[in-house]
Scaffold this active site. Sequence first.
Site, PDB file in Angstrom:
ATOM      1  N   TYR A  33     -27.232 -30.492  11.187  1.00 56.51           N
ATOM      2  CA  TYR A  33     -26.017 -31.202  11.580  1.00 56.51           C
ATOM      3  C   TYR A  33     -26.347 -32.371  12.488  1.00 56.51           C
ATOM      4  O   TYR A  33     -27.481 -32.501  12.976  1.00 56.51           O
ATOM      5  CB  TYR A  33     -25.030 -30.244  12.257  1.00 56.51           C
ATOM      6  CG  TYR A  33     -25.407 -29.831  13.664  1.00 56.51           C
ATOM      7  CD1 TYR A  33     -26.459 -28.953  13.908  1.00 56.51           C
ATOM      8  CD2 TYR A  33     -24.715 -30.341  14.766  1.00 56.51           C
ATOM      9  CE1 TYR A  33     -26.797 -28.582  15.202  1.00 56.51           C
ATOM     10  CE2 TYR A  33     -25.048 -29.975  16.062  1.00 56.51           C
ATOM     11  CZ  TYR A  33     -26.093 -29.098  16.277  1.00 56.51           C
ATOM     12  OH  TYR A  33     -26.431 -28.741  17.554  1.00 56.51           O
ATOM     13  N   LYS A 149     -32.607 -30.236  13.976  1.00 55.81           N
ATOM     14  CA  LYS A 149     -31.241 -29.984  14.447  1.00 55.81           C
ATOM     15  C   LYS A 149     -30.533 -29.049  13.463  1.00 55.81           C
ATOM     16  O   LYS A 149     -29.680 -29.459  12.679  1.00 55.81           O
ATOM     17  CB  LYS A 149     -30.486 -31.308  14.623  1.00 55.81           C
ATOM     18  CG  LYS A 149     -29.282 -31.188  15.534  1.00 55.81           C
ATOM     19  CD  LYS A 149     -28.820 -32.549  15.995  1.00 55.81           C
ATOM     20  CE  LYS A 149     -27.488 -32.515  16.717  1.00 55.81           C
ATOM     21  NZ  LYS A 149     -27.425 -31.643  17.875  1.00 55.81           N
ATOM     22  N   GLU A 182     -34.996 -27.826  27.814  1.00 55.55           N
ATOM     23  CA  GLU A 182     -33.781 -28.653  27.689  1.00 55.55           C
ATOM     24  C   GLU A 182     -32.576 -27.761  27.889  1.00 55.55           C
ATOM     25  O   GLU A 182     -32.716 -26.555  28.123  1.00 55.55           O
ATOM     26  CB  GLU A 182     -33.740 -29.323  26.315  1.00 55.55           C
ATOM     27  CG  GLU A 182     -33.663 -28.328  25.167  1.00 55.55           C
ATOM     28  CD  GLU A 182     -33.556 -28.980  23.787  1.00 55.55           C
ATOM     29  OE1 GLU A 182     -33.068 -30.120  23.692  1.00 55.55           O
ATOM     30  OE2 GLU A 182     -33.951 -28.316  22.807  1.00 55.55           O
ATOM     31  N   LEU A 207     -35.095 -30.892  21.308  1.00 52.67           N
ATOM     32  CA  LEU A 207     -34.479 -31.784  20.333  1.00 52.67           C
ATOM     33  C   LEU A 207     -34.646 -33.206  20.867  1.00 52.67           C
ATOM     34  O   LEU A 207     -34.377 -33.467  22.044  1.00 52.67           O
ATOM     35  CB  LEU A 207     -32.987 -31.464  20.177  1.00 52.67           C
ATOM     36  CG  LEU A 207     -32.309 -32.357  19.151  1.00 52.67           C
ATOM     37  CD1 LEU A 207     -32.669 -31.917  17.735  1.00 52.67           C
ATOM     38  CD2 LEU A 207     -30.807 -32.361  19.332  1.00 52.67           C
TER      39      LEU A 207
END
Length: 285
Positions: A33, A149, A182, A207
Site C-alpha cells: 500500500y 510497505k 522507527e 521503511l
Amino acid sequence: MARIAYVNGCYKNMRDASVNIEDRGFQFADGVYEVCEIRGGRIVDLPRHLGRLQHSLSELRIALPMALPALSVIMHEVVRRNRVNYGIVYLQITRGVARRDHGFPAASVPPSVVVSARSLNFAKNQNTAAHGIKVITYPENRWPRVDIKSVALLPNVLAKQAAREAGAYEAWYVDVDGFVTEGSSSNAWIITHDGVLVTRAATDAILSGITRAVLIDALATMQLTLEQRPFTPQEAIQAAEAFVTASSQIVMPVVMIDGKAIADGIPGRITRKLREEFHRFALFS
Ligand code: PMP
C-alpha cells in the site's frame, strides 16, 4: 456526501465497495500500500510514493497492475470525487483473487487495486503538533523486510494500541541492540544539543519514508546537518528535540518518551520550523 472508492476498475459508493473473500490481501496480507497526503486538493510527492510502490511490488513479485500514469489518474479522480481538500489518499494492491493456497496463483490472475481517500481535520492536527506527542518504546518484533510497505501490519497494530493504552500517540520500536528503528507508522528523529539531526539510515530495518526523504533533501538547503545513524531511547530522552515524520503527519514534535520529558517538554524550535517549511520542498500534483 457519499464517500467513493475505486475497486478493481469501478468507482463505488463506500458502502458497496468490497473485495472477494478470496482476495490474497484478505487471506494472507499478500499486498502492498501507499498513503499520500492531500493538501489544497493536490497529492503531495506522488512520484516518490509511486517509486516506493514499485519497489514494494517488485520485492514481492506482484505485477504492476497498470502503468503508473494510469494509477495516478485514478488516485486524483478518487480525491476529486470525494472532494478532499486536506486529507489522505490510500492505494492498495494485492496479489489478486485465487483459491486459497499459500503459493502464488497463476500469472494470469490480475492484482487487485483499491483506492480510497478521506479528509483529515487540519485544525486538530495542528493542535496536536502545537502540543507535541508522547511516545512509548516497544520491542522490535517485525520481520526483517520492513522496507517493503506490506499490508501485513499486525505488529504495527499491536504497537500502536500499546501506545494508546499508555496514553501515548506513537510507539518507537527498539531493536535487540537497544536502538530505535522507527515508529509503528512513522520514522523517528532526534536533534542533538549541537543542532544535528539524527535519523536511522534507510536499510531493510525501516521503511524508507517519503516525508523522511523530502526532509533530508530540505535539510541541505536549510543548512542543517544530518547524521544517518541509530540512536537509543536514552539518547532521545536527553536530546534537544525529537519528532516523527509520516505523510499524514508531516513533521510531528515528540515531547515525551516513556513518560520522560525531552528538554522542557514542549515542541522544539527546529522541529517547528521544519514542520512550517516542509511543503516548500514537497512536490504537488
Ligand atoms: N514507517 C512506517 C512503519 C510507516 O508506516 C510510515 C507511514 N507510512 C512511515 C515510516 C513514514 O513513511 P511516509 O513518510 O512515506 O509516510
